[in-house]
Design a protein around this motif. Structure first.
Motif, PDB file in Angstrom:
ATOM      1  N   GLN A 122       5.740  38.861  -4.922  1.00 48.81           N
ATOM      2  CA  GLN A 122       6.323  39.261  -3.520  1.00 48.81           C
ATOM      3  C   GLN A 122       7.804  39.468  -3.574  1.00 48.81           C
ATOM      4  O   GLN A 122       8.592  38.986  -4.226  1.00 48.81           O
ATOM      5  N   ASN A 123       8.382  40.146  -2.525  1.00 51.39           N
ATOM      6  CA  ASN A 123       9.563  40.476  -2.329  1.00 51.39           C
ATOM      7  C   ASN A 123       9.806  40.661  -0.802  1.00 51.39           C
ATOM      8  O   ASN A 123       8.915  40.776  -0.126  1.00 51.39           O
ATOM      9  N   LEU A 124      11.253  40.545  -0.638  1.00 55.02           N
ATOM     10  CA  LEU A 124      11.435  40.917   0.923  1.00 55.02           C
ATOM     11  C   LEU A 124      10.900  42.134   1.485  1.00 55.02           C
ATOM     12  O   LEU A 124      10.449  42.003   2.754  1.00 55.02           O
ATOM     13  N   LEU A 125      10.785  43.191   0.871  1.00 57.08           N
ATOM     14  CA  LEU A 125      10.442  44.352   1.444  1.00 57.08           C
ATOM     15  C   LEU A 125       8.905  44.243   1.749  1.00 57.08           C
ATOM     16  O   LEU A 125       8.463  44.541   2.710  1.00 57.08           O
ATOM     17  N   ARG A 126       8.155  43.511   0.647  1.00 51.00           N
ATOM     18  CA  ARG A 126       6.650  43.407   0.801  1.00 51.00           C
ATOM     19  C   ARG A 126       6.346  42.744   2.250  1.00 51.00           C
ATOM     20  O   ARG A 126       5.753  42.789   3.108  1.00 51.00           O
ATOM     21  N   GLU A 127       7.281  41.608   2.398  1.00 50.41           N
ATOM     22  CA  GLU A 127       7.212  40.385   3.354  1.00 50.41           C
ATOM     23  C   GLU A 127       7.422  41.306   4.564  1.00 50.41           C
ATOM     24  O   GLU A 127       6.672  41.056   5.658  1.00 50.41           O
ATOM     25  N   ALA A 128       8.541  42.227   4.639  1.00 52.20           N
ATOM     26  CA  ALA A 128       8.843  42.843   5.876  1.00 52.20           C
ATOM     27  C   ALA A 128       7.815  43.860   6.291  1.00 52.20           C
ATOM     28  O   ALA A 128       7.411  43.820   7.395  1.00 52.20           O
ATOM     29  N   LEU A 129       7.087  44.488   5.430  1.00 50.87           N
ATOM     30  CA  LEU A 129       6.005  45.315   5.830  1.00 50.87           C
ATOM     31  C   LEU A 129       4.882  44.798   6.213  1.00 50.87           C
ATOM     32  O   LEU A 129       4.347  45.060   7.094  1.00 50.87           O
ATOM     33  N   GLN A 130       4.415  43.554   5.744  1.00 53.66           N
ATOM     34  CA  GLN A 130       3.422  42.536   5.896  1.00 53.66           C
ATOM     35  C   GLN A 130       3.649  42.166   7.444  1.00 53.66           C
ATOM     36  O   GLN A 130       2.758  41.996   8.439  1.00 53.66           O
ATOM     37  N   ILE A 131       4.874  41.799   7.768  1.00 52.43           N
ATOM     38  CA  ILE A 131       5.036  41.125   9.083  1.00 52.43           C
ATOM     39  C   ILE A 131       4.957  42.429  10.161  1.00 52.43           C
ATOM     40  O   ILE A 131       4.239  42.301  11.075  1.00 52.43           O
ATOM     41  N   ALA A 132       5.510  43.358   9.825  1.00 54.79           N
ATOM     42  CA  ALA A 132       5.507  44.410  10.738  1.00 54.79           C
ATOM     43  C   ALA A 132       4.020  44.844  10.907  1.00 54.79           C
ATOM     44  O   ALA A 132       3.492  45.376  12.110  1.00 54.79           O
ATOM     45  N   ASP A 133       3.133  45.095   9.918  1.00 58.28           N
ATOM     46  CA  ASP A 133       1.947  45.635   9.866  1.00 58.28           C
ATOM     47  C   ASP A 133       1.088  44.646  10.555  1.00 58.28           C
ATOM     48  O   ASP A 133       0.109  44.889  11.357  1.00 58.28           O
ATOM     49  N   HIS A 134       1.017  43.358  10.277  1.00 65.11           N
ATOM     50  CA  HIS A 134       0.134  42.331  11.029  1.00 65.11           C
ATOM     51  C   HIS A 134       0.582  42.133  12.396  1.00 65.11           C
ATOM     52  O   HIS A 134      -0.440  42.160  13.254  1.00 65.11           O
ATOM     53  N   SER A 135       1.738  42.149  12.862  1.00 64.95           N
ATOM     54  CA  SER A 135       2.015  42.433  14.162  1.00 64.95           C
ATOM     55  C   SER A 135       1.504  43.439  14.804  1.00 64.95           C
ATOM     56  O   SER A 135       0.969  43.190  16.125  1.00 64.95           O
TER      57      SER A 135
END
Length: 156
Positions: A122-135
């Motif tokens: 994982q990297n911060l880009l993946r985590e950012a996209l996951q937070i946005a998608d999940h929300s």
């Protein structure tokens, strides 16, 4: 890179393609936060609290190798269908906002592509996209519940 970070900030805050959490949760009568219309398996409270828990987990995972994630799925969803009081509701909304601001600060100061040292790729880009998608997914569910309860904005 600046353009990418600006776009990430937009989608994390609600983007331009969908409603953000602040609008989705504005002016909901407290007594309706625990309603589950049409036998839905979740209430607005449960969805918002789930967003809080998941976003907090992704933030903490992104910054702390000692972070222990909640047990899936039980600890990612509240058992109670409504908040115990208005203070709990307000606290949940504030934590979501505070954690999101902390995550946005992180993506502005760290390398988006660098693998998270304690992760598995994982990297911060993946985590950012996951937070946005999940929300975004769960915000849409909140809007549906509000429509079913007759407490969503109408257009003329």
């Amino acid at each position: 890179m600046t353009a990418l970070i600006e776009e990430l900030k937009k989608i994390l805050n609600g983007g331009s393609a969908h409603v953000g959490l602040k609008d989705a949760t504005a002016n909901i009568p407290f007594d309706l936060l625990g309603e589950r219309p049409h036998n839905l398996p979740y209430s607005i409270w449960q969805l918002v609290e789930h967003i809080r828990i998941a976003q907090w987990d992704m933030l903490e995972f992104s910054k702390d190798g000692g972070h222990k994630s909640p047990r899936w799925p039980d600890e990612y969803w509240p058992r109670e269908i409504a908040p115990p009081d208005k203070s709990s509701w307000d606290k949940t909304l504030k934590q979501i906002d505070d954690d999101l601001m902390a995550f946005i600060e992180m993506i502005q100061t760290k390398d988006l592509y660098e693998p998270i040292a304690h992760g598995s790729g994982q990297n911060l880009l993946r985590e950012a996209l996951q937070i946005a998608d999940h929300s975004a997914y769960h915000i849409a569910e909140i809007i549906v519940i509000r429509r079913l309860l007759g407490i969503w904005k109408t257009t003329s």
